[in-house]
Design an enzyme around this catalytic site. Sequence first.
Site, PDB file in Angstrom:
ATOM      1  CG  HIS A   1      -1.952  -0.941   1.376  1.00 30.07           C
ATOM      2  ND1 HIS A   1      -2.110  -1.787   2.458  1.00 30.07           N
ATOM      3  CD2 HIS A   1      -2.997  -1.196   0.546  1.00 30.07           C
ATOM      4  CE1 HIS A   1      -3.195  -2.525   2.286  1.00 30.07           C
ATOM      5  NE2 HIS A   1      -3.746  -2.192   1.125  1.00 30.07           N
TER       6      HIS A   1
ATOM      7  CB  CYS B   1      -3.275  -1.516   8.626  1.00 32.98           C
ATOM      8  SG  CYS B   1      -2.212  -2.717   9.324  1.00 32.98           S
TER       9      CYS B   1
HETATM   10  C1  CIR Z   1      -3.847  -7.828   3.457  1.00 34.45           C
HETATM   11  O1  CIR Z   1      -3.088  -8.313   2.625  1.00 34.45           O
HETATM   12  O2  CIR Z   1      -4.860  -7.231   3.122  1.00 34.45           O
HETATM   13  C2  CIR Z   1      -3.512  -7.995   4.917  1.00 34.45           C
HETATM   14  N1  CIR Z   1      -2.854  -9.240   5.124  1.00 34.45           N
HETATM   15  C3  CIR Z   1      -2.644  -6.851   5.420  1.00 34.45           C
HETATM   16  C4  CIR Z   1      -3.335  -5.524   5.352  1.00 34.45           C
HETATM   17  C5  CIR Z   1      -2.502  -4.431   5.893  1.00 34.45           C
HETATM   18  N2  CIR Z   1      -3.196  -3.195   5.754  1.00 34.45           N
HETATM   19  C6  CIR Z   1      -2.614  -2.022   5.829  1.00 34.45           C
HETATM   20  O3  CIR Z   1      -1.418  -1.935   5.970  1.00 34.45           O
HETATM   21  N3  CIR Z   1      -3.379  -0.957   5.673  1.00 34.45           N
END
Ligand code: CIR
Length: 253
Positions: A160, A247
């Site tokens: 991201h 997150c």
């Molecule tokens: C994903 O791949 O969506 C989750 N395993 C990790 C999401 C992390 N989100 C973020 O950094 N905003």
Amino acid sequence: MVVAITRKVAPSIARCELTRLDRVGINPVRAARQHEAYCRILVDVGCSVVSLPAEPDLPDSVFVEDGAVVLDEIAVMTRPGARSRRPEIATLQEELQRHRPIMSITADGTLDGGDVLQAGRRLWVGRSGRSNAEGIRQLGEILAPLGYTVLPVDVQDCLHLKTAVTLIGPDTFLINPAMVEPGFFAGFKTVEVDRSEPMGANALLIGDAVIYPEAFPATRLRMEQAGVNVRTVPADELAKAEGGVTCCSIVLR
Ligand code: CIR
């Protein structure tokens, strides 16, 4: 009062989505302990923490940031790029509608909150594997009448945009220039991650405190030398699921 919305770690977290990391065993108990420590720090820096119940069948549901973009005036529910994450939105929306009017990104747009970086009336949005041009266009259309500008940004070698750059002061970004072109942030101060810590650009600014993983001491030192008040948390178990400190909460300022 700043409200931070969080959700407890799903016992199924080991089945999370992975994009850039190889799958290694994730200990859900250890992940939950780290998440509790994170929530305690949120309280410490002045947040009122809302803790949503775990969603046992949604492995990535602890990473609430991806489900909504929340501004003073509105909450925009996203349509996450990973299909497995779309069912996370319903319960998040139930909570957010207590706080803000709701708008939504719709098909065929995709958008992850982790790609949306706000400073004042500007939002930089990563063109990542998760957020597509249509999702970014819809966000711009929803927010333009409220006086916000949405700026699409290319990212490389990261999940991201907020893996690559986050805000650590009113006019300062923490950035990994190998993942995002610093020129997008002209006019702002920047602190670069230490070269030995490429995953170290994800930090969470609340008030004048920056919540930051213990795993990146060299970058932490750089921030402290720039006068930033850093509060570290253990976060390596959650990092195995590609989660960082931004997150795990949605902060309503
Ligand atoms: C994903 O791949 O969506 C989750 N395993 C990790 C999401 C992390 N989100 C973020 O950094 N905003």
